[in-house]
Design a protein around this motif. Structure first.
Motif, short mmCIF file in Angstrom:
data_model
loop_
_atom_site.label_atom_id
_atom_site.label_comp_id
_atom_site.label_asym_id
_atom_site.label_seq_id
_atom_site.Cartn_x
_atom_site.Cartn_y
_atom_site.Cartn_z
N GLY A 54 45.00 2.19 49.10
CA GLY A 54 44.04 1.10 48.96
C GLY A 54 44.19 0.31 47.67
N LYS A 55 45.43 0.12 47.22
CA LYS A 55 45.67 -0.67 46.00
C LYS A 55 45.22 -2.11 46.21
N LYS A 56 44.33 -2.59 45.35
CA LYS A 56 43.84 -3.96 45.47
C LYS A 56 44.89 -4.95 44.99
N LEU A 57 45.05 -6.00 45.75
CA LEU A 57 46.04 -7.02 45.42
C LEU A 57 45.35 -8.26 44.85
N ALA A 58 46.06 -8.97 43.99
CA ALA A 58 45.53 -10.19 43.40
C ALA A 58 45.31 -11.24 44.50
N HIS A 59 44.49 -12.23 44.20
CA HIS A 59 44.25 -13.28 45.20
C HIS A 59 45.48 -14.13 45.41
N SER A 60 46.30 -14.32 44.38
CA SER A 60 47.58 -15.01 44.53
C SER A 60 48.66 -14.11 43.95
N PHE A 61 49.63 -13.72 44.76
CA PHE A 61 50.67 -12.84 44.25
C PHE A 61 52.03 -13.17 44.88
N VAL A 62 53.06 -12.83 44.13
CA VAL A 62 54.44 -12.99 44.58
C VAL A 62 54.96 -11.61 44.94
N PHE A 63 55.72 -11.52 46.01
CA PHE A 63 56.31 -10.23 46.38
C PHE A 63 57.82 -10.36 46.53
N LEU A 67 61.61 -2.69 50.80
CA LEU A 67 62.51 -1.66 51.32
C LEU A 67 61.73 -0.57 52.03
N ASP A 68 60.70 -0.04 51.38
CA ASP A 68 59.87 0.99 51.99
C ASP A 68 58.83 0.35 52.90
N PRO A 69 58.58 0.93 54.08
CA PRO A 69 57.56 0.37 54.97
C PRO A 69 56.17 0.45 54.33
N ILE A 70 55.39 -0.62 54.48
CA ILE A 70 54.04 -0.65 53.92
C ILE A 70 53.08 -1.25 54.94
N ILE A 71 51.80 -1.08 54.69
CA ILE A 71 50.77 -1.69 55.53
C ILE A 71 49.80 -2.46 54.64
N LEU A 72 49.60 -3.73 54.97
CA LEU A 72 48.61 -4.56 54.28
C LEU A 72 47.31 -4.52 55.08
N HIS A 73 46.21 -4.24 54.41
CA HIS A 73 44.89 -4.19 55.05
C HIS A 73 44.07 -5.38 54.59
N THR A 74 43.40 -6.02 55.53
CA THR A 74 42.50 -7.13 55.19
C THR A 74 41.07 -6.74 55.51
N GLN A 75 40.14 -7.31 54.77
CA GLN A 75 38.72 -7.09 54.98
C GLN A 75 38.18 -8.11 56.00
N PRO A 76 36.98 -7.89 56.51
CA PRO A 76 36.40 -8.87 57.45
C PRO A 76 36.30 -10.26 56.83
N ASN A 77 36.33 -11.28 57.69
CA ASN A 77 36.23 -12.68 57.29
C ASN A 77 37.32 -13.07 56.29
N CYS A 78 38.53 -12.71 56.66
CA CYS A 78 39.65 -12.98 55.76
C CYS A 78 40.25 -14.36 56.01
N ARG A 79 40.96 -14.82 55.01
CA ARG A 79 41.84 -15.97 55.16
C ARG A 79 43.08 -15.69 54.32
N ILE A 80 44.25 -15.81 54.95
CA ILE A 80 45.51 -15.50 54.26
C ILE A 80 46.47 -16.66 54.48
N LEU A 81 47.05 -17.14 53.39
CA LEU A 81 48.11 -18.15 53.45
C LEU A 81 49.36 -17.54 52.86
#
Length: 259
Positions: A54-63, A67-81
């Motif tokens: 559950g590592k919290k990510l910044a609102h704007s981030f570069v990735f 290499l390793d498989p990961i899962i991104l979790h979003t909260q309700p009422n999300c918007r992602i660009l």
């Protein structure tokens, strides 16, 4: 998830941006991410977290390269660009060695070489997804530098061949020694050319698997240049954390193929 009309990437940014990504919806979601050779930038208004910890990510981030498989979790009422970059452009945008971001993401405000622009504030105070993308495009226009054409050519050739191109012939074409080629590739892409080829090969195999283009796993293995089925399974598990058959069961692909 709700998707807006197609967002047009400005022509002068197309050498940097491969595609854009947008998602919006009322429910929680989980996005599995596998190695695909791309990097990018995400703005999110949902309290996005990474992985089981559950590592919290910044609102704007570069990735960087994944290499390793990961899962991104979003909260309700999300918007992602999301802006998905071509594999070789991170140093030409963010003035860093691409390897610094391999399997990492970084708050864009912490990148020291960039102009101090309150990107988050502009994005948060804009309700239109179209306008938010325009803000991101405008931001990139201010910071991009010319791309490395040799790395553009190299990554395109590897992706087009689905990882089967000869790396020896490639650095010969570019008039680079093997060591110089590898060093520059890691600087601009973040991983070695051999590993990048492995990812391109895996993605071609994953496409066949997800689209039911096989009657048995060995069909996929041989079609994509793996030595045998065991070789294919080892690489598949490295990039996804599961075997191809487990992936099929998780996505109901076996029902499509009759396996």
């Amino acid at each position: 998830m709700i998707f807006p009309p197609d967002i047009q990437i400005p022509s002068h940014l197309q050498p940097y941006i491969s595609r854009v990504w947008y998602a919006e919806g009322p429910a929680e979601n989980a996005f599995p991410i596998f190695a695909d050779g791309r990097t990018g930038l995400i703005f999110q208004q949902s309290g996005m977290t990474l992985g089981s910890q559950g590592k919290k990510l910044a609102h704007s981030f570069v990735f960087g390269q994944t290499l390793d498989p990961i899962i991104l979790h979003t909260q309700p009422n999300c918007r992602i660009l999301g802006l998905i970059f071509h594999p070789h452009v991170l140093p030409s945008i963010f003035r860093l060695h691409a390897k610094e971001l391999t399997d990492e993401c970084m708050d864009i405000s912490l990148l020291p070489a960039l102009p101090q622009v309150n990107l988050n504030e502009q994005l948060w105070h804009t309700s239109s997804p179209q306008r938010q993308f325009e803000i991101l495009f405008s931001y990139l226009e201010k910071i991009i530098t010319p791309i490395d054409l040799t790395m553009q050519y190299a990554t395109r050739q590897i992706l087009a061949s689905k990882g089967k191109t000869s790396l020896k012939y490639l650095h010969y074409q570019l008039n680079l020694t093997e060591r110089t080629f590898e060093r520059r590739f890691e600087q601009y892409v973040g991983i070695s050319p051999r590993l990048f080829s492995n990812i391109a090969q895996f993605q071609a195999a994953l496409y066949m698997l997800d689209n039911g283009q096989f009657s048995k796993l060995s069909d996929i293995a041989y079609a994509n240049g793996y030595a045998d089925q065991s070789h294919f399974i080892r690489w598949f598990k490295k990039f996804t954390g599961v075997t191809p058959l487990e992936h099929c069961r998780n996505h109901s692909i076996l029902k499509m193929t009759g396996c």
